[in-house]
Design an enzyme around this catalytic site. Structure first.
Site, PDB file in Angstrom:
ATOM      1  N   ALA A 132       0.847  -1.207   0.000  1.00  0.00           N
ATOM      2  CA  ALA A 132       0.000   0.000   0.000  1.00  0.00           C
ATOM      3  C   ALA A 132       0.875   1.248   0.000  1.00  0.00           C
ATOM      4  O   ALA A 132       1.314   1.709   1.061  1.00  0.00           O
ATOM      5  CB  ALA A 132      -0.931   0.000   1.217  1.00  0.00           C
ATOM      6  N   TRP A 158       9.181   1.981   5.174  1.00  0.00           N
ATOM      7  CA  TRP A 158       9.820   3.269   4.844  1.00  0.00           C
ATOM      8  C   TRP A 158       9.314   4.412   5.716  1.00  0.00           C
ATOM      9  O   TRP A 158       8.862   5.440   5.211  1.00  0.00           O
ATOM     10  CB  TRP A 158       9.601   3.631   3.364  1.00  0.00           C
ATOM     11  CG  TRP A 158      10.155   2.627   2.431  1.00  0.00           C
ATOM     12  CD1 TRP A 158      11.210   1.792   2.650  1.00  0.00           C
ATOM     13  CD2 TRP A 158       9.691   2.333   1.105  1.00  0.00           C
ATOM     14  NE1 TRP A 158      11.428   1.008   1.546  1.00  0.00           N
ATOM     15  CE2 TRP A 158      10.515   1.330   0.597  1.00  0.00           C
ATOM     16  CE3 TRP A 158       8.674   2.840   0.321  1.00  0.00           C
ATOM     17  CZ2 TRP A 158      10.339   0.801  -0.682  1.00  0.00           C
ATOM     18  CZ3 TRP A 158       8.490   2.333  -0.948  1.00  0.00           C
ATOM     19  CH2 TRP A 158       9.316   1.316  -1.439  1.00  0.00           C
ATOM     20  N   ASP A 242      -3.263  17.489   3.918  1.00  0.00           N
ATOM     21  CA  ASP A 242      -3.612  18.885   3.603  1.00  0.00           C
ATOM     22  C   ASP A 242      -2.675  19.841   4.343  1.00  0.00           C
ATOM     23  O   ASP A 242      -2.246  20.857   3.803  1.00  0.00           O
ATOM     24  CB  ASP A 242      -5.051  19.205   4.062  1.00  0.00           C
ATOM     25  CG  ASP A 242      -6.113  18.585   3.153  1.00  0.00           C
ATOM     26  OD1 ASP A 242      -5.771  18.071   2.086  1.00  0.00           O
ATOM     27  OD2 ASP A 242      -7.309  18.637   3.545  1.00  0.00           O
ATOM     28  N   PHE A 342      28.324  23.755 -12.059  1.00  0.00           N
ATOM     29  CA  PHE A 342      29.609  23.307 -11.506  1.00  0.00           C
ATOM     30  C   PHE A 342      30.419  22.484 -12.511  1.00  0.00           C
ATOM     31  O   PHE A 342      31.560  22.117 -12.229  1.00  0.00           O
ATOM     32  CB  PHE A 342      29.389  22.465 -10.242  1.00  0.00           C
ATOM     33  CG  PHE A 342      29.289  23.261  -8.969  1.00  0.00           C
ATOM     34  CD1 PHE A 342      28.165  24.018  -8.687  1.00  0.00           C
ATOM     35  CD2 PHE A 342      30.307  23.241  -8.025  1.00  0.00           C
ATOM     36  CE1 PHE A 342      28.064  24.747  -7.509  1.00  0.00           C
ATOM     37  CE2 PHE A 342      30.218  23.971  -6.846  1.00  0.00           C
ATOM     38  CZ  PHE A 342      29.093  24.723  -6.591  1.00  0.00           C
ATOM     39  N   GLY A 343      29.812  22.135 -13.644  1.00  0.00           N
ATOM     40  CA  GLY A 343      30.522  21.317 -14.644  1.00  0.00           C
ATOM     41  C   GLY A 343      30.978  19.994 -14.035  1.00  0.00           C
ATOM     42  O   GLY A 343      30.264  19.399 -13.211  1.00  0.00           O
ATOM     43  N   GLU A 367       4.967  11.434   0.624  1.00  0.00           N
ATOM     44  CA  GLU A 367       3.673  12.102   0.908  1.00  0.00           C
ATOM     45  C   GLU A 367       2.812  12.185  -0.350  1.00  0.00           C
ATOM     46  O   GLU A 367       2.127  13.183  -0.604  1.00  0.00           O
ATOM     47  CB  GLU A 367       3.891  13.461   1.554  1.00  0.00           C
ATOM     48  CG  GLU A 367       4.255  13.276   3.015  1.00  0.00           C
ATOM     49  CD  GLU A 367       4.149  14.517   3.855  1.00  0.00           C
ATOM     50  OE1 GLU A 367       3.167  15.258   3.732  1.00  0.00           O
ATOM     51  OE2 GLU A 367       5.063  14.717   4.655  1.00  0.00           O
ATOM     52  N   THR A 369       3.234  10.587  -4.488  1.00  0.00           N
ATOM     53  CA  THR A 369       4.127  10.932  -5.613  1.00  0.00           C
ATOM     54  C   THR A 369       3.518  12.096  -6.399  1.00  0.00           C
ATOM     55  O   THR A 369       2.334  12.419  -6.226  1.00  0.00           O
ATOM     56  CB  THR A 369       4.280   9.739  -6.580  1.00  0.00           C
ATOM     57  OG1 THR A 369       2.993   9.471  -7.167  1.00  0.00           O
ATOM     58  CG2 THR A 369       4.797   8.489  -5.882  1.00  0.00           C
ATOM     59  N   GLN A 371       2.733  12.113  -9.452  1.00  0.00           N
ATOM     60  CA  GLN A 371       1.612  11.628 -10.285  1.00  0.00           C
ATOM     61  C   GLN A 371       0.326  11.676  -9.456  1.00  0.00           C
ATOM     62  O   GLN A 371      -0.732  12.071  -9.953  1.00  0.00           O
ATOM     63  CB  GLN A 371       1.868  10.181 -10.757  1.00  0.00           C
ATOM     64  CG  GLN A 371       2.904  10.032 -11.867  1.00  0.00           C
ATOM     65  CD  GLN A 371       4.331  10.205 -11.385  1.00  0.00           C
ATOM     66  OE1 GLN A 371       4.646   9.957 -10.230  1.00  0.00           O
ATOM     67  NE2 GLN A 371       5.211  10.639 -12.274  1.00  0.00           N
TER      68      GLN A 371
END
Ligand SMILES: Cc1cc2nc3c(=O)[nH]c(=O)nc-3n(C[C@H](O)[C@H](O)[C@H](O)COP(=O)(O)OP(=O)(O)OC[C@H]3O[C@@H](n4cnc5c(N)ncnc54)[C@H](O)[C@@H]3O)c2cc1C
Length: 392
Positions: A132, A158, A242, A342-343, A367, A369, A371
């Site tokens: 989930a 996670w 929210d 910074f190359g 929180e 994605t 999408q």
């Protein structure tokens, strides 16, 4: 910076957070990025100067006043400018505290908030499970009533501040047959029997932040730790997002500003073709685009935070989602452009810029994605149009 009309308190909070970020976070950011250790000494400094109090109301020993969202955004932005990973100890605690702030009882607030405000105990928010993620309604962890306790079984994945925090707000199914409408939030304390942690994740960025699995095995949680009523878990989760998504926007904004600061300074020092690289129009245009995106993200996040603090009657979901979406896309593009300024040195770990690219990426993922943010924004827009009678 534009004049955003801050109060004296907000200006003071911002300046304090900036001072701590420069003095305590920036000098050790690279060290914690390499070691992946949890930055407890820095967290204690943040607590000592009362940064954890900024989003907690006065009744519970905080200093939030009437603008908890804006305060949190200002603190998170300033800390993330120096180190997105270390900043998360505070931002993740704020997220974990939201369900208590929004839906907790007076007794729960009195019991848990003062320690969080003092920075004595960190918090964490536990929704995601192996099966989930974006489909948050698919949670499977159960919390079945047994006398004056609920018995939790399941795995959360996670979880930011996992293993380091002492207070966890956890969503679980109290009535599995009802699916998401049978979900409820609980406060679970770290030392509760049956509650253990998985390994610490080895991440590409925000490496100073601890991310762990939470395991619940016949974990008995007192019934008084139920937040709100049974079945209100998803409402609490949505209200939490929210309130918290502008904070993710602020993490992204801080990182984008931090990367831009470094790129601008470097462009004035580095010389090629006998001139500073900042004298080349191709590079100035890049810097101009980066700065414009950063300021636009800031304006959207601050306006959204002010809107939320004014306690609008309608849910601010669309603006919270826009703030998180826009700022995180800005952070990734600005960090990548800063690396380009910074190359080849930007590609080297000896220079601080590549860390911003690795750190910024997470803000497009957690929180919800980007999408999912776009999905939510579009759904609200279309829904409003239909309710106005726009569908023929
Ligand atoms: C470092 C880190 C810290 C985290 N901290 C926390 C925490 O503190 N608490 C917590 O509860 N969670 C936390 N998470 C979990 C995080 O919120 C999820 O990873 C995130 O919501 C996405 O879920 P997923 O990883 O399972 O991806 P999935 O849902 O499997 O998505 C995979 C891909 O499919 C896309 N996708 C999925 N559904 C749709 C759709 N309907 N339309 C279009 N695209 C779609 C996604 O955008 C993504 O690109 C954390 C994650 C990480 C990596």
């Amino acid at each position: 910076m534009l004049d955003y009309g801050f109060t004296e308190e907000q200006t003071a909070i911002r300046e304090l957070a900036r001072e701590i970020a420069e003095k305590e976070l920036r000098p050790v950011a690279a060290k914690y990025d390499v070691s992946g250790e949890f930055p407890w000494p820095v967290v204690r400094k943040m607590a000592e100067v009362d940064l954890f109090r900024t989003f907690i109301p006065e009744e519970y020993e905080g200093i939030a006043g009437s603008t908890p969202t804006m305060n949190l955004v200002l603190v998170t932005e300033e800390l993330s400018r120096a180190c997105g990973g270390i900043a998360l100890a505070l931002a993740g605690t704020a997220l974990g505290t939201m369900p208590i702030l929004l839906s907790g009882s007076e007794e729960q607030k009195k019991r848990f908030l003062p320690d969080i405000a003092a920075g004595k105990r960190l918090a964490a928010f536990a929704l995601t499970e192996p099966e989930a993620g974006s489909d948050a309604a698919g949670v499977r962890t159960t919390a079945l009533k047994s006398g004056d306790h609920y018995v939790l079984n399941g795995t959360k994945q996670w979880i930011t501040n996992g293993g380091e925090a002492e207070i966890y707000t956890v969503i679980a199914l109290t009535n599995p047959s009802k699916g998401p409408r049978g979900a409820s939030f609980f406060i679970v304390e770290k030392d509760t029997p049956g509650f253990t942690f998985g390994k610490k994740e080895d991440k590409m960025g925000i490496r100073a932040s601890a991310t762990r699995e939470l395991h619940f095995e016949d974990c008995r949680v007192p019934a008084e730790n139920l937040i709100g009523r049974e079945g209100t878990g998803f409402i609490t989760a949505m209200r939490t997002f929210d309130a918290s998504r502008p904070g993710v926007g602020a993490q992204a904004l801080g990182m984008a500003q931090g990367a831009l600061d470094l790129a601008l300074a470097y462009s004035c020092e580095r010389r090629q073709f006998g001139s500073p690289i900042s004298s080349f129009q191709g590079l100035r245009f890049m810097l101009a685009d980066m700065a414009t995106k950063v300021e636009a993200a800031r304006a959207l996040i601050y306006a959204t935070s002010r809107h939320i603090d004014a306690q609008p009657k309608e849910r601010p979901t669309i603006y919270s989602a826009m703030s998180k979406l826009f700022a995180s896309d800005v952070a990734v593009s600005v960090a990548l452009d800063a690396l380009q300024v910074f190359g080849g040195y930007g590609y080297m770990r000896d220079y601080p810029i590549e860390k911003y690219v690795r750190d910024a990426k997470i803000t497009q993922i957690y929180e919800g994605t980007n999408q999912i943010q776009r999905e939510e924004i579009g759904k609200i827009m279309v829904g409003e149009q239909i309710s106005k009678g726009g569908r023929k």
